[in-house]
Design a protein around this motif. Structure first.
Motif, PDB file in Angstrom:
ATOM      1  N   LEU A 183       0.844  -1.208   0.000  1.00 42.43           N
ATOM      2  CA  LEU A 183       0.000   0.000   0.000  1.00 42.43           C
ATOM      3  C   LEU A 183       0.877   1.256   0.000  1.00 42.43           C
ATOM      4  O   LEU A 183       1.195   1.821   1.043  1.00 42.43           O
ATOM      5  CB  LEU A 183      -0.952  -0.007   1.200  1.00 42.43           C
ATOM      6  CG  LEU A 183      -1.990   1.113   1.227  1.00 42.43           C
ATOM      7  CD1 LEU A 183      -2.803   1.161  -0.056  1.00 42.43           C
ATOM      8  CD2 LEU A 183      -2.914   0.960   2.417  1.00 42.43           C
ATOM      9  N   TRP A 187      -0.810   2.644  -5.106  1.00 40.47           N
ATOM     10  CA  TRP A 187      -2.077   1.965  -4.806  1.00 40.47           C
ATOM     11  C   TRP A 187      -3.138   2.959  -4.345  1.00 40.47           C
ATOM     12  O   TRP A 187      -4.310   2.824  -4.663  1.00 40.47           O
ATOM     13  CB  TRP A 187      -1.865   0.869  -3.748  1.00 40.47           C
ATOM     14  CG  TRP A 187      -1.802  -0.487  -4.385  1.00 40.47           C
ATOM     15  CD1 TRP A 187      -0.694  -1.222  -4.636  1.00 40.47           C
ATOM     16  CD2 TRP A 187      -2.916  -1.258  -4.876  1.00 40.47           C
ATOM     17  NE1 TRP A 187      -1.032  -2.401  -5.246  1.00 40.47           N
ATOM     18  CE2 TRP A 187      -2.390  -2.452  -5.404  1.00 40.47           C
ATOM     19  CE3 TRP A 187      -4.288  -1.061  -4.907  1.00 40.47           C
ATOM     20  CZ2 TRP A 187      -3.200  -3.446  -5.959  1.00 40.47           C
ATOM     21  CZ3 TRP A 187      -5.101  -2.049  -5.473  1.00 40.47           C
ATOM     22  CH2 TRP A 187      -4.544  -3.217  -5.989  1.00 40.47           C
ATOM     23  N   ARG A 188      -2.719   3.976  -3.585  1.00 35.55           N
ATOM     24  CA  ARG A 188      -3.711   4.970  -3.117  1.00 35.55           C
ATOM     25  C   ARG A 188      -4.334   5.694  -4.309  1.00 35.55           C
ATOM     26  O   ARG A 188      -5.525   5.979  -4.322  1.00 35.55           O
ATOM     27  CB  ARG A 188      -3.063   5.963  -2.148  1.00 35.55           C
ATOM     28  CG  ARG A 188      -2.787   5.326  -0.800  1.00 35.55           C
ATOM     29  CD  ARG A 188      -2.390   6.300   0.288  1.00 35.55           C
ATOM     30  NE  ARG A 188      -1.880   5.547   1.415  1.00 35.55           N
ATOM     31  CZ  ARG A 188      -0.592   5.263   1.619  1.00 35.55           C
ATOM     32  NH1 ARG A 188       0.330   5.722   0.797  1.00 35.55           N
ATOM     33  NH2 ARG A 188      -0.224   4.533   2.642  1.00 35.55           N
ATOM     34  N   SER A 205     -12.544   2.568   3.754  1.00 39.66           N
ATOM     35  CA  SER A 205     -11.246   3.261   3.841  1.00 39.66           C
ATOM     36  C   SER A 205     -10.294   2.674   2.792  1.00 39.66           C
ATOM     37  O   SER A 205     -10.551   1.591   2.233  1.00 39.66           O
ATOM     38  CB  SER A 205     -10.641   3.063   5.236  1.00 39.66           C
ATOM     39  OG  SER A 205     -10.290   1.687   5.383  1.00 39.66           O
ATOM     40  N   ASP A 206      -9.179   3.364   2.542  1.00 39.73           N
ATOM     41  CA  ASP A 206      -8.149   2.830   1.632  1.00 39.73           C
ATOM     42  C   ASP A 206      -7.707   1.435   2.085  1.00 39.73           C
ATOM     43  O   ASP A 206      -7.574   0.519   1.274  1.00 39.73           O
ATOM     44  CB  ASP A 206      -6.918   3.751   1.604  1.00 39.73           C
ATOM     45  CG  ASP A 206      -7.151   4.999   0.771  1.00 39.73           C
ATOM     46  OD1 ASP A 206      -8.300   5.218   0.330  1.00 39.73           O
ATOM     47  OD2 ASP A 206      -6.185   5.752   0.565  1.00 39.73           O
ATOM     48  N   ASP A 207      -7.496   1.301   3.390  1.00 40.47           N
ATOM     49  CA  ASP A 207      -7.029   0.003   3.923  1.00 40.47           C
ATOM     50  C   ASP A 207      -8.036  -1.109   3.633  1.00 40.47           C
ATOM     51  O   ASP A 207      -7.655  -2.233   3.294  1.00 40.47           O
ATOM     52  CB  ASP A 207      -6.811   0.090   5.441  1.00 40.47           C
ATOM     53  CG  ASP A 207      -5.526   0.807   5.780  1.00 40.47           C
ATOM     54  OD1 ASP A 207      -4.622   0.865   4.919  1.00 40.47           O
ATOM     55  OD2 ASP A 207      -5.425   1.326   6.911  1.00 40.47           O
ATOM     56  N   GLN A 208      -9.317  -0.778   3.774  1.00 37.62           N
ATOM     57  CA  GLN A 208     -10.347  -1.813   3.545  1.00 37.62           C
ATOM     58  C   GLN A 208     -10.423  -2.207   2.069  1.00 37.62           C
ATOM     59  O   GLN A 208     -10.532  -3.386   1.739  1.00 37.62           O
ATOM     60  CB  GLN A 208     -11.712  -1.305   4.028  1.00 37.62           C
ATOM     61  CG  GLN A 208     -11.821  -1.267   5.550  1.00 37.62           C
ATOM     62  CD  GLN A 208     -13.079  -0.544   6.009  1.00 37.62           C
ATOM     63  OE1 GLN A 208     -13.475   0.480   5.454  1.00 37.62           O
ATOM     64  NE2 GLN A 208     -13.715  -1.080   7.037  1.00 37.62           N
ATOM     65  N   PHE A 210      -8.016  -1.951  -0.100  1.00 34.46           N
ATOM     66  CA  PHE A 210      -6.760  -2.669  -0.393  1.00 34.46           C
ATOM     67  C   PHE A 210      -6.835  -4.102   0.131  1.00 34.46           C
ATOM     68  O   PHE A 210      -6.472  -5.050  -0.579  1.00 34.46           O
ATOM     69  CB  PHE A 210      -5.607  -1.901   0.262  1.00 34.46           C
ATOM     70  CG  PHE A 210      -4.256  -2.466  -0.023  1.00 34.46           C
ATOM     71  CD1 PHE A 210      -3.714  -2.411  -1.304  1.00 34.46           C
ATOM     72  CD2 PHE A 210      -3.499  -3.053   0.989  1.00 34.46           C
ATOM     73  CE1 PHE A 210      -2.456  -2.942  -1.573  1.00 34.46           C
ATOM     74  CE2 PHE A 210      -2.243  -3.575   0.726  1.00 34.46           C
ATOM     75  CZ  PHE A 210      -1.726  -3.514  -0.554  1.00 34.46           C
ATOM     76  N   GLN A 211      -7.354  -4.257   1.335  1.00 29.48           N
ATOM     77  CA  GLN A 211      -7.453  -5.602   1.928  1.00 29.48           C
ATOM     78  C   GLN A 211      -8.339  -6.511   1.060  1.00 29.48           C
ATOM     79  O   GLN A 211      -8.085  -7.707   0.933  1.00 29.48           O
ATOM     80  CB  GLN A 211      -7.996  -5.501   3.363  1.00 29.48           C
ATOM     81  CG  GLN A 211      -7.979  -6.812   4.141  1.00 29.48           C
ATOM     82  CD  GLN A 211      -6.596  -7.472   4.249  1.00 29.48           C
ATOM     83  OE1 GLN A 211      -5.567  -6.791   4.280  1.00 29.48           O
ATOM     84  NE2 GLN A 211      -6.575  -8.807   4.276  1.00 29.48           N
ATOM     85  N   ARG A 222      -2.054 -11.981   3.196  1.00 33.48           N
ATOM     86  CA  ARG A 222      -1.574 -10.734   3.815  1.00 33.48           C
ATOM     87  C   ARG A 222      -0.882  -9.881   2.768  1.00 33.48           C
ATOM     88  O   ARG A 222      -0.323 -10.414   1.793  1.00 33.48           O
ATOM     89  CB  ARG A 222      -0.634 -11.032   4.977  1.00 33.48           C
ATOM     90  CG  ARG A 222       0.630 -11.731   4.545  1.00 33.48           C
ATOM     91  CD  ARG A 222       1.582 -11.961   5.723  1.00 33.48           C
ATOM     92  NE  ARG A 222       2.776 -12.647   5.274  1.00 33.48           N
ATOM     93  CZ  ARG A 222       3.311 -13.684   5.904  1.00 33.48           C
ATOM     94  NH1 ARG A 222       2.766 -14.177   6.988  1.00 33.48           N
ATOM     95  NH2 ARG A 222       4.422 -14.239   5.439  1.00 33.48           N
ATOM     96  N   PRO A 223      -0.887  -8.562   2.951  1.00 32.31           N
ATOM     97  CA  PRO A 223      -0.194  -7.707   1.982  1.00 32.31           C
ATOM     98  C   PRO A 223       1.316  -7.831   2.154  1.00 32.31           C
ATOM     99  O   PRO A 223       1.782  -8.347   3.174  1.00 32.31           O
ATOM    100  CB  PRO A 223      -0.655  -6.299   2.373  1.00 32.31           C
ATOM    101  CG  PRO A 223      -1.037  -6.401   3.804  1.00 32.31           C
ATOM    102  CD  PRO A 223      -1.503  -7.810   4.047  1.00 32.31           C
ATOM    103  N   GLU A 225       5.065  -5.875   2.467  1.00 35.33           N
ATOM    104  CA  GLU A 225       5.551  -4.597   2.989  1.00 35.33           C
ATOM    105  C   GLU A 225       6.782  -4.195   2.199  1.00 35.33           C
ATOM    106  O   GLU A 225       7.473  -5.045   1.632  1.00 35.33           O
ATOM    107  CB  GLU A 225       5.902  -4.740   4.467  1.00 35.33           C
ATOM    108  CG  GLU A 225       4.667  -4.959   5.324  1.00 35.33           C
ATOM    109  CD  GLU A 225       5.022  -5.169   6.792  1.00 35.33           C
ATOM    110  OE1 GLU A 225       6.104  -4.730   7.227  1.00 35.33           O
ATOM    111  OE2 GLU A 225       4.200  -5.795   7.474  1.00 35.33           O
TER     112      GLU A 225
END
Ligand SMILES: NC(=O)c1ccc[n+]([C@@H]2O[C@H](COP(=O)([O-])OP(=O)(O)OC[C@H]3O[C@@H](n4cnc5c(N)ncnc54)[C@H](O)[C@@H]3O)[C@@H](O)[C@H]2O)c1
Length: 258
Positions: A183, A187-188, A205-208, A210-211, A222-223, A225
């Motif tokens: 992320l 990606w944003r 949210s962005d996190d949701q 992306f998940q 899992r993403p 890093e």
């Protein structure tokens, strides 16, 4: 002794910056290239602990003159013995909406940029040395949204084979890393684009968002890093990989199995 210099493109933020920070442990000097000569500030604290010499250079990898100036700068510090091409662009766009300008710019940054820096490195470097080019799992997946990006990154993989062949007898290795899902700003931007088109994403949210992609695409669930990618790059540049060249390694929790 001549200083060992690592050149990293796209190093102002995201994966390029994380890779540069990791390489600080292995090289005397880092020459960091990006469209801006300022870091994003996200890793400011970590940069404070770096003891290697660090030089930030404004460089547009699409432009051969700009790339030559980058290597002129690098040679002021010593021997460029490592090159990492992390500069890249690409946001999701449906295949039927990709216009010529988007296609050309994606190839200009991702493919021509990688070609120009590899060519300049091969022209100038005499010592045993190594290159890592950052491609993407998008190079191997196909898909409606990534035709331009995936094709430009697939070209990077094949370019890397040629660079590996040309460099081999001179002790210059070249490998490619295909990151999975991290992320970053790239990606944003994609999530912002998708949200404009799909009202169903507005409340997430962005996190949701992306998940959701991670769950669809990554068997390990899992993403990745930035440091996962940085560790692989450091390994491929280092002596532990002295017999590894012309290879493509995916760091993606199993999204692409080769
Ligand atoms: N984030 C991911 O999930 C992911 C996955 C696979 C591959 N990648 C690849 O990793 C690399 C880094 O991506 P990121 O996620 O950190 O993206 P990012 O957008 O955060 O960073 C890309 C960097 O490249 C720089 N850049 C763009 N055009 C340039 C040019 N013409 N000259 C010099 N610098 C330029 C940008 O200014 C930026 O600092 C890219 O090549 C990308 O395609 C990323």
């Amino acid at each position: 002794m001549t200083a060992r210099v690592a050149v990293v493109t796209g190093a102002a933020r995201g994966l390029g910056e994380a890779i540069a920070l990791r390489l600080a442990a292995d090289y005397d000097a880092l020459v960091l290239a990006d469209l801006t000569d300022r870091a994003s500030g996200e890793c400011a604290q970590q940069w404070e602990d770096v003891t290697s010499e660090v030089s930030r250079v404004r460089c547009d990898v699409r432009d051969a003159g700009s790339v030559r100036e980058l290597f002129d700068r690098a040679e002021e510090f010593g021997d460029p013995v490592a090159l990492v091409n992390a500069a890249g662009v690409g946001i999701f766009t449906p295949l039927l909406e990709i216009d010529e300008a988007m296609w050309d710019n994606t190839f200009a940054v991702n493919t021509r940029g990688t070609f120009l820096t590899c060519q300049e490195f091969l022209r100038r470097t005499e010592s045993a040395s190594a290159i890592v080019n950052i491609a993407s799992i998008g190079a191997r997946l196909g898909g409606d949204m990534l035709a331009h990006y995936g094709a430009s990154k697939a070209a990077v993989i094949e370019l890397s084979h040629s660079v590996a062949r040309v460099g081999a007898s001179r002790g210059i290795r070249c490998n490619t890393v295909m990151p999975g899902l991290i992320l970053t700003d790239m990606w944003r931007q994609t999530i912002a684009f998708l949200r404009e088109r799909d009202p169903g994403l507005a409340s997430l949210s962005d996190d949701q968002v992306f998940q959701g992609f991670v769950e669809q695409m990554v068997p390990m669930g899992r993403p990745q890093e930035a440091r996962d990618i940085a560790e692989m790059v450091a390994f491929l540049l280092g002596d532990g990989a002295r017999n590894v060249t012309g290879q493509t390694v995916s760091v993606d929790g199993g999204a692409v199995m080769t």
